[in-house]
Design an enzyme around this catalytic site. Structure first.
Site, mmCIF file in Angstrom:
data_model
loop_
_atom_site.group_PDB
_atom_site.id
_atom_site.type_symbol
_atom_site.label_atom_id
_atom_site.label_comp_id
_atom_site.label_asym_id
_atom_site.label_seq_id
_atom_site.Cartn_x
_atom_site.Cartn_y
_atom_site.Cartn_z
ATOM 1 N N LYS A 172 -5.109 -0.962 11.838
ATOM 2 C CA LYS A 172 -6.523 -1.154 12.149
ATOM 3 C C LYS A 172 -7.377 -0.762 10.943
ATOM 4 C CE LYS A 172 -7.620 3.298 14.281
ATOM 5 N NZ LYS A 172 -8.805 3.815 13.680
ATOM 6 N N GLY A 222 0.865 -1.186 0.000
ATOM 7 C CA GLY A 222 0.000 0.000 0.000
ATOM 8 C C GLY A 222 0.897 1.230 0.000
ATOM 9 N N ASP A 249 -2.470 6.824 1.204
ATOM 10 C CA ASP A 249 -2.426 8.024 2.036
ATOM 11 C C ASP A 249 -1.478 7.929 3.229
ATOM 12 O OD1 ASP A 249 -3.880 10.104 1.167
ATOM 13 O OD2 ASP A 249 -5.270 10.071 2.879
ATOM 14 N N ASP A 260 -13.800 3.509 16.077
ATOM 15 C CA ASP A 260 -12.672 4.187 15.434
ATOM 16 C C ASP A 260 -11.624 4.644 16.445
ATOM 17 O OD1 ASP A 260 -11.249 5.374 13.312
ATOM 18 O OD2 ASP A 260 -12.148 7.329 13.715
ATOM 19 N N LYS A 295 2.769 7.559 20.162
ATOM 20 C CA LYS A 295 2.855 8.988 20.510
ATOM 21 C C LYS A 295 3.792 9.118 21.708
ATOM 22 C CE LYS A 295 -0.962 10.462 18.081
ATOM 23 N NZ LYS A 295 -1.172 11.662 17.337
ATOM 24 N N HIS A 329 -7.508 3.408 20.597
ATOM 25 C CA HIS A 329 -6.590 4.403 21.166
ATOM 26 C C HIS A 329 -6.874 4.683 22.648
ATOM 27 C CE1 HIS A 329 -5.632 4.832 17.039
ATOM 28 N NE2 HIS A 329 -6.537 5.743 16.719
HETATM 29 C C1 BG6 Z 1 -7.305 7.474 13.611
HETATM 30 C C2 BG6 Z 1 -8.771 7.565 13.392
HETATM 31 O O1 BG6 Z 1 -6.983 6.227 14.121
HETATM 32 O O2 BG6 Z 1 -6.897 8.483 14.504
HETATM 33 C C3 BG6 Z 1 -9.153 8.938 12.892
HETATM 34 O O3 BG6 Z 1 -9.178 6.595 12.443
HETATM 35 C C4 BG6 Z 1 -8.590 10.006 13.798
HETATM 36 O O4 BG6 Z 1 -10.555 9.065 12.786
HETATM 37 C C5 BG6 Z 1 -7.117 9.787 14.035
HETATM 38 O O5 BG6 Z 1 -8.804 11.243 13.157
HETATM 39 C C6 BG6 Z 1 -6.573 10.765 15.055
HETATM 40 O O6 BG6 Z 1 -5.199 10.634 15.137
HETATM 41 P P1 BG6 Z 1 -4.254 11.853 15.528
HETATM 42 O O7 BG6 Z 1 -2.898 11.254 15.503
HETATM 43 O O8 BG6 Z 1 -4.481 12.926 14.525
HETATM 44 O O9 BG6 Z 1 -4.694 12.275 16.901
#
Ligand code: BG6
Length: 800
Positions: free
Chosen positions: A182, A40, A44, A270, A216, A275
């Site tokens: 994911k 891939g 993106d 999501d 992070k 997270h």
């Molecule tokens: C992704 C989600 O895992 O995390 C998105 O699919 C979300 O919907 C993104 O916008 C947020 O990540 P970050 O790193 O911008 O806080």
């Protein structure tokens, strides 16, 4: 040959030979060749983060003797793929302190080692494997391992996994690592299925499921922080001291452009399931003796999962930003009437049933289209202190009256960078000084209610992207930064029952951004969570759970020679709301705007609620809202019709404020004074804005005395004549009123009269028999000149 005589010399010699041998072995280990295959590679995620992460890996590790090659792969043709990759490689950036010439040199080296290839069939994979082997041999290297990074949608996993397993595994002695992105399933069952499938191709140790939040910097620092500050935290990290834990990810972006994914998942799947739950376990888990042991960390995490108390429907509040359904209709070509129930905002209350955390609320919250972008974990400590001296005498690192909190500030927000914050009245934390530094003062900056200077605040010396960190952790086999199958399934076991119970829940609509006001604020007590602002009383069911227009048990008949629609209250309101929406859509299509005049009173409240919660396609941006009548009280008075409209409709929909036309009953601090000419002012506004003074729709009610709007029996004004708007008197308090006149009402294109409840039965029967006698029964004077009149009566009013 002469041999040394002394045993000691022999020993020395043997030792040096051994050291040399070890060094040799070590060197061999270091000289290992690693192939990274990015699947891939033109997508993106790869373009935004992964190539940069691979470049960083190269910069960090190549100097240590490893050799690398990077194979970008996708289904695109070789030519197109090469073109995309060339552009991406050109845009890579070097660490901040790299001189431009050196940077160009490094990029050039990396480009030399990177290629694009099409990977589709088993033969393609076999060819890749052969190429790698040939290269290793030609260069005199030892193959150390292969990393396959799956940056592809999950439906492609199985095929790719099969091909790797059958045709592209490295030979004996070299490792295989596959990184997976994911979503890892949709619920427990699908996650289990996917896991079983992947398990048939790869061993657990070979899989690295990525949750980029674990990469992070601040999230990755939670455990080391707990470890390095054990002494201070030992006494604090429990239900005895922690008041609550907030785990928050707020976003300003919406789901536009990715609704095909989002419709399937929604905010809980999501963001919360992965997270935020990962962060929750990092905060809540027991701290292993050795935090660098991946195995121990993963086991302790699993125990934390097992202690989570099951969630119930009442554990969550859901919201959806207003434009969402329209985006879905547009992007997924759904029909006009389609309304999504997918939540774009959720707040969830989690409890942990173990001795450490019993009774401590963990609040997880995330949403799109909110007022700011920020993520953090905030641990707020209990505070029973009571300080007698005034605040100006409080010393930040001593006063027990100041809030005591530890914040893992993941990023963005007012601070703009990741940081760990500890209230100065708690303790001075210890963080590795080589990689964390104190944040420079920022006068005026307040975080969580306190100036930045109230905290010990540390941020990373060098900010690093999460993917770069995770790629490095894959390379170093740091499994604790990834999701194991066991942990993944444990998370789904926790979330799936809640997701099932919420499947038909109608989310609260919110306008988005700053306009959300307090609409999404929520509060908790015991095990449940609720929006703080009065929930809209669901007098009528929302979309999905309620009847669809075709289900209506509506009776169509005639009343006073005009069409009558009769049904049970809920269906009647739903039907009326649908009709109003259809009229609105038609008017906007034809004239670009929709002029709607609404009455006050109790019957329309359910209608307002229905319009506010269930009518996602309503063209509010092009709707002008007028009042059919008003009580002479200030607009904020609970008795004001405008107030009812505001409370039940306006605060939930996005009508431009210049399209809202309250009646000017309160001018110059007086109520409905003739001299203030409020009625004339309103009439002039109508004439100026409404073509021909002909509203597209006027909604009226009928009083038990036959009044309508604020036109009461025997009213000296408003029943005929030229005046468009009049001041009238009511037999009930508040006596003074302002009302549209009958002649103005009758100019409308459509008039709907809503009559509900047993109390109206008698007047309904009476009015059905009388002729045109507005002086006795003003409602009988409602007969649009050229428009249409429709009666909406519930069964109780119509049939008794
Ligand atoms: C992704 C989600 O895992 O995390 C998105 O699919 C979300 O919907 C993104 O916008 C947020 O990540 P970050 O790193 O911008 O806080």
């Amino acid at each position: 040959m002469k041999y040394p005589r002394h045993a000691g010399v022999w020993k020395m010699l043997t030792a040096s030979v051994c050291v040399a041998l070890l060094a040799c072995l070590h060197a061999q280990e270091l000289r290992g060749h690693i192939s990274v295959i990015l699947l891939g590679a033109t997508g993106d995620l790869a373009r935004k983060y992964l190539w940069q992460g691979l470049f960083q890996l190269y910069l960090d590790e190549a100097g240590k003797g490893h050799s690398f090659r990077f194979h970008g792969a996708a289904l695109t043709t070789t030519e197109q793929g090469q073109e995309v990759i060339a552009k991406v490689l050109e845009s890579l950036s070097c660490p901040r302190d790299t001189a431009p010439a050196r940077c160009a040199e490094l990029k050039d080296q990396f480009q030399q080692l990177s290629e694009y290839r099409r990977l589709k069939t088993a033969e393609d994979y076999l060819a890749l494997s052969k190429d790698i082997e040939a290269w290793v041999q030609r260069e005199g290297l030892r193959e150390a391992g292969r990393v396959f990074y799956f940056s592809v949608p999950p439906f492609a996993y199985a095929d790719i996994a099969r091909n790797i397993n059958s045709s592209c595994r490295p030979g004996p002695g070299a490792w295989l690592r596959v990184a997976l992105e994911k979503p890892f399933g949709h619920d427990h069952r699908s996650a289990q299925q996917l896991a079983t499938e992947l398990g048939s191709f790869f061993q657990e140790d070979e899989m690295y499921r990525v949750d980029h939040y674990l990469g992070k910097q601040v999230v990755a620092q939670i455990l080391p922080f707990r470890d390095q500050n054990r002494e201070a935290l030992d006494g604090l990290w429990s239900r005895h001291h922690v008041d609550r834990v907030e785990i928050i990810m707020k976003e300003t972006v919406d789901a536009g452009g990715r609704t095909s994914f989002y419709e399937e998942y929604g905010v809980i799947r999501d963001v919360l399931q992965n997270h935020l739950t990962e962060i929750l376990t990092l905060v809540a888990m027991e701290l292993p003796r050795n935090v660098s042991s991946s195995e121990a960390v993963l086991q302790h995490k699993l125990q934390a999962f097992r202690a989570l108390r099951g969630l119930q429907k009442g554990s969550a509040v859901l919201g959806q930003y207003q434009a969402y359904s329209e985006q879905v209709r547009r992007e997924l070509q759904k029909p006009d009437g389609f309304h999504s129930l997918t939540p774009t905002f959720a707040g969830v209350l989690v409890h942990i049933d173990n001795l450490r955390w019993e009774g401590v609320p963990f609040i997880l919250m995330s949403g799109k289209a909110l007022d700011e972008r920020v993520s953090y974990v905030r641990i707020l400590f209990k505070n029973q202190a009571c300080c007698v001296q005034s605040e100006k005498h409080w010393v930040p690192d001593q006063s027990r009256c100041l809030p005591q909190q530890i914040v893992f500030y993941i990023g963005h927000g007012e601070l703009g960078s990741p940081a760990v914050l500890v209230s100065r009245n708690l303790f001075r934390p210890s963080l590795p000084s080589a990689s964390w530094q104190e944040v420079a003062g920022r006068p005026g900056l307040h975080l969580f209610g306190r100036p930045l200077s109230d905290y010990y605040a540390y941020s990373p010396v060098r900010e690093q992207d999460a993917y770069s960190i995770l790629i490095s952790h894959i390379f170093h086999h740091r499994k604790d930064s990834f999701i194991t199958t066991e942990n993944l399934l444990a998370s789904w076991v926790f979330w799936t029952p809640l997701l099932d119970s919420l499947a038909h829940e109608v989310p609260r609509l919110y306008p988005g951004g700053a306009e959300n006001g307090r609409l999404l604020d929520f509060e908790f007590s015991g095990n449940s969570l609720a929006f703080s602002q009065q929930p809209l009383e669901q007098l009528v069911p929302g979309p999905g759970s309620g009847p669809t227009p075709s289900d209506f048990q509506v009776l169509r008949a005639k009343y006073r020679e005009s069409p009558l629609i009769s049904a049970w209250p809920e269906e009647l309101i739903a039907k009326l709301a649908d009709d109003i929406e259809a009229t609105a859509v038609q008017a906007v299509r034809r004239f670009g705007k929709f002029h709607l005049a609404l009455s006050g009173g109790s019957s329309p409240i359910a209608l307002f609620q229905q319009l506010a919660t269930g009518h996602y396609g309503f063209p509010w941006a092009h709707t002008h809202l007028w009042l059919a009548d008003e009580r002479c009280v200030p607009l904020w008075d609970p008795e004001s019709n405008f107030q009812g409209l505001q409370a039940h409709l306006l605060q939930h929909v996005r009508v431009p404020y210049y399209n809202i036309h309250p009646m000017p009953v309160h001018l110059r601090q007086r109520l409905c004074a003739e001299e203030d000419r409020g009625a004339q002012v309103y009439a002039e506004e109508i004439s100026a804005l409404v073509a021909n003074s002909s509203f597209d729709l006027v909604l009226l009610g009928m009083g038990t005395d036959g009044h309508t709007a604020s036109l009461f029996p025997q009213s000296p004004t408003g029943l005929d004549g030229e005046q468009l708007v009049v001041l009238t008197k009511s037999p009930f308090r508040p006596y003074q009123r302002m009302s549209l006149s009958l002649p103005l009402i009758n100019r409308a294109r459509k008039v709907a009269v809503l009559v509900m409840g047993k109390m109206k039965r008698e007047i309904a029967v009476l009015v059905s028999r009388v002729g045109h006698e507005p002086r006795k029964w003003p409602i009988s004077g409602v007969l649009p000149d050229s428009g249409q009149l429709v009666w909406y009566m519930d069964y109780e009013a119509f049939l008794g």
